[in-house]
Design an enzyme around this catalytic site. Structure first.
Site, PDB file in Angstrom:
ATOM      1  N   LYS A 144       7.859  -4.157  -7.770  1.00 48.10           N
ATOM      2  CA  LYS A 144       7.106  -5.308  -6.935  1.00 48.10           C
ATOM      3  C   LYS A 144       7.739  -6.194  -6.127  1.00 48.10           C
ATOM      4  O   LYS A 144       8.199  -6.990  -6.523  1.00 48.10           O
ATOM      5  CB  LYS A 144       5.751  -5.610  -7.694  1.00 48.10           C
ATOM      6  CG  LYS A 144       4.774  -4.396  -8.338  1.00 48.10           C
ATOM      7  CD  LYS A 144       3.970  -3.757  -7.263  1.00 48.10           C
ATOM      8  CE  LYS A 144       3.642  -2.578  -7.779  1.00 48.10           C
ATOM      9  NZ  LYS A 144       2.816  -1.575  -6.749  1.00 48.10           N
TER      10      LYS A 144
ATOM     11  N   LYS B 101      -4.224   7.980  -4.735  1.00 52.42           N
ATOM     12  CA  LYS B 101      -4.989   7.253  -5.846  1.00 52.42           C
ATOM     13  C   LYS B 101      -6.498   7.918  -5.777  1.00 52.42           C
ATOM     14  O   LYS B 101      -7.150   7.783  -4.855  1.00 52.42           O
ATOM     15  CB  LYS B 101      -5.029   5.850  -5.759  1.00 52.42           C
ATOM     16  CG  LYS B 101      -3.967   5.024  -5.797  1.00 52.42           C
ATOM     17  CD  LYS B 101      -3.975   3.404  -5.504  1.00 52.42           C
ATOM     18  CE  LYS B 101      -2.674   2.552  -6.144  1.00 52.42           C
ATOM     19  NZ  LYS B 101      -1.343   3.034  -5.324  1.00 52.42           N
TER      20      LYS B 101
HETATM   21 MG    MG Z   1       1.814   1.446  -3.903  1.00 52.67          MG
END
Ligand code: MG
Length: 367
Positions: free
Chosen positions: A165, A265
């Site tokens: 991240k 997703k």
């Molecule tokens: Mg991503």
């Protein structure tokens, strides 16, 4: 078969690591997840789950999922849950947009169809490839040294793919990528996911500074056009995620050569039906995929596993086992990570049995 009752449960999912941090100082300590139970006049019940990554990742939020289901559910009583694409069109006619609201309902219908057909959902979605599939581990945003230590720790648990991240201060992000890259071993894959956090000039500085490293760059900037600009000025393998939320932008991305890998997703597309449509399109176009969801527990992980396991192995870049990130188990039968890999259940449907002792009483019932 007819839907007779739709029950909605709310459950908190704390994290083993205590919190999850990503670009722009965004952070979640406890995920707010929604479980949907659909009962039928045939005595079969199906389950689905939706869990936004907080209210500031995609245009979705936990209470919004439940409010949206309240809008839809009364009109779905009496519908046939096994006629899934028809039911999805009905939901789209009842509520414009808001794909995440429809996701848990759609997943629960696939669970029902699998149970009445006597086959796992992955079979309905195209068939099971290989014995299992590869997972990545998301490395929450910390100092470069802490992130490198996390990668070493998670590798010892069997993970070989790591998604850092980043998307913070460009200089710190450059240090993060270098610190983690120094820990990598042969066969590891590294992704730097900025989660829309960089402006184009930040992104260009980062990709230049890590030019000699074997690292994928994921969703550097907020918009598709900004990402495309960065993409055209770097030779790193390139992943798009937040910008790819439907088939039309996926087609545009393919035609522009905007990415090598797409992150699908389930709730971003509106459920397994539309995620599988995008998956099949990517497979036909030769675009590799990360298959996952925004977040979730055991039921989300089961749904992911069926979509991932029915994806041709060479096209599945990686997937996620959210149930190993959270401390609360909400269903029996969910797949469990083994050496950085996961396999979908061989039981009919999703293969999960919700733990109603954990879910408690429904927060809403429609019948
Ligand atoms: Mg991503």
């Amino acid at each position: 078969m007819r839907i007779t009752r739709i029950s909605v449960y709310q459950v908190d999912l704390p994290l083993h690591e205590g919190s999850y941090k990503w670009s722009g100082g965004k952070s979640v300590d406890v995920f707010d997840s929604t479980v949907v139970r659909i009962e039928t006049d045939a005595g079969v019940a199906g389950h689905g789950e939706v869990c936004p990554l907080g209210p500031f990742y995609l245009p979705s939020y936990a209470a919004g999922a439940r409010t949206g289901i309240a809008e839809l559910a009364p009109d779905l009583i009496g519908e046939d849950p096994t006629h899934i694409r028809k039911l999805v069109r009905r939901m789209d006619a009842l509520l414009q947009g808001h794909p995440y609201v429809k996701s848990a309902i759609d997943i629960a219908c696939w669970d029902i169809l699998g149970q009445v057909s006597g086959v796992p959902v992955c079979v309905l979605l195209g068939g099971r490839y290989a014995d299992d599939f590869v997972l990545y581990r998301a490395i929450s945003q910390e100092t470069p040294e802490q992130m490198a230590a996390k990668v070493a720790g998670y590798r010892s648990e069997g993970y070989r793919r790591f998604q850092l991240k980043v998307g913070g201060d460009a200089d710190v992000d450059i240090a993060r990528i270098h610190a983690v890259a120094a820990e990598l071993q042969d066969g590891d894959r590294l992704v730097a996911d900025a989660n829309t956090g960089w402006l184009m000039h930040d992104a260009m500085r980062v990709v230049k500074a890590v030019r000699d490293l074997d690292v994928y760059i994921e969703q550097p900037c907020a918009t598709y056009d900004e990402c495309l600009s960065v993409r055209r000025n770097t030779n790193h393998p390139f992943v798009l995620d937040e910008s790819i939320d439907g088939v039309s932008v996926l087609m545009k991305g393919f035609s522009d050569g905007a990415m090598d890998v797409v992150n699908i997703k389930i709730s971003k597309f509106g459920g397994l039906t539309k995620a599988a449509q995008a998956r099949d399109l990517c497979a036909s176009l030769g675009i590799a995929m990360t298959i996952e969801d925004s977040w979730g527990g055991d039921i989300t992980t089961a749904a992911i596993s069926h979509l991932a396991h029915s994806t041709p192995t060479e096209l599945l870049f990686t997937s996620t086992d959210f149930n190993s990130y959270v401390t609360t188990s909400i269903a029996d039968g969910a797949p469990q990570r083994n050496n950085g890999r996961l396999a979908a259940s061989t039981e009919p449907g999703l293969g999960v049995a919700p733990r109603f002792d954990v879910l408690g009483e429904p927060v809403a019932v429609y019948q």
